[in-house]
Design a protein around this motif. Structure first.
Motif, PDB file in Angstrom:
ATOM      1  N   GLU A 173       5.480   1.158 -34.955  1.00  0.00           N
ATOM      2  CA  GLU A 173       4.100   0.936 -35.399  1.00  0.00           C
ATOM      3  C   GLU A 173       3.453   2.245 -35.823  1.00  0.00           C
ATOM      4  O   GLU A 173       2.805   2.320 -36.867  1.00  0.00           O
TER       5      GLU A 173
ATOM      6  N   SER B  99      -3.628   0.072 -38.957  1.00  0.00           N
ATOM      7  CA  SER B  99      -3.046  -0.340 -37.683  1.00  0.00           C
ATOM      8  C   SER B  99      -1.816  -1.176 -37.995  1.00  0.00           C
ATOM      9  O   SER B  99      -1.677  -1.724 -39.084  1.00  0.00           O
TER      10      SER B  99
ATOM     11  N   ASP C  67       1.189  -3.984 -36.038  1.00  0.00           N
ATOM     12  CA  ASP C  67       1.529  -4.834 -34.892  1.00  0.00           C
ATOM     13  C   ASP C  67       2.971  -5.298 -35.067  1.00  0.00           C
ATOM     14  O   ASP C  67       3.252  -6.144 -35.919  1.00  0.00           O
ATOM     15  N   HIS C  68       3.878  -4.724 -34.253  1.00  0.00           N
ATOM     16  CA  HIS C  68       5.291  -5.072 -34.422  1.00  0.00           C
ATOM     17  C   HIS C  68       5.587  -6.512 -34.029  1.00  0.00           C
ATOM     18  O   HIS C  68       6.489  -7.129 -34.577  1.00  0.00           O
ATOM     19  N   GLU C  69       4.836  -7.059 -33.086  1.00  0.00           N
ATOM     20  CA  GLU C  69       5.070  -8.446 -32.673  1.00  0.00           C
ATOM     21  C   GLU C  69       4.667  -9.430 -33.765  1.00  0.00           C
ATOM     22  O   GLU C  69       5.336 -10.438 -33.996  1.00  0.00           O
TER      23      GLU C  69
END
Length: 65
Positions: free
Chosen positions: A16, A33, A35-37
């Protein structure tokens, strides 16, 4: 303006941060920003979407708008 792009290949917080660093180096990006999920990166600013995708791909990840 807020832009969200899809980013594949992020597996952790370090990934990230790599994506955020690449995006924040781009002219026109005021904040970023990742968000890997969710597999997304969100950018504030007026940078061109194609440029956002390009810098993320240059950082080693698959990206699409």
């Amino acid at each position: 303006m807020t832009t969200t792009i899809q980013v594949d290949g992020m597996n952790c917080g370090h990934c990230e941060q790599s994506v955020v660093d690449a995006l924040e180096d781009l002219s026109g990006v005021s904040d970023a920003s990742a968000d890997h999920e969710a597999g997304t990166a969100t950018v504030e600013g007026d940078a061109d979407t194609n440029e956002l995708v390009s810098v993320v791909e240059d950082a080693g990840y698959d990206a699409s708008a």
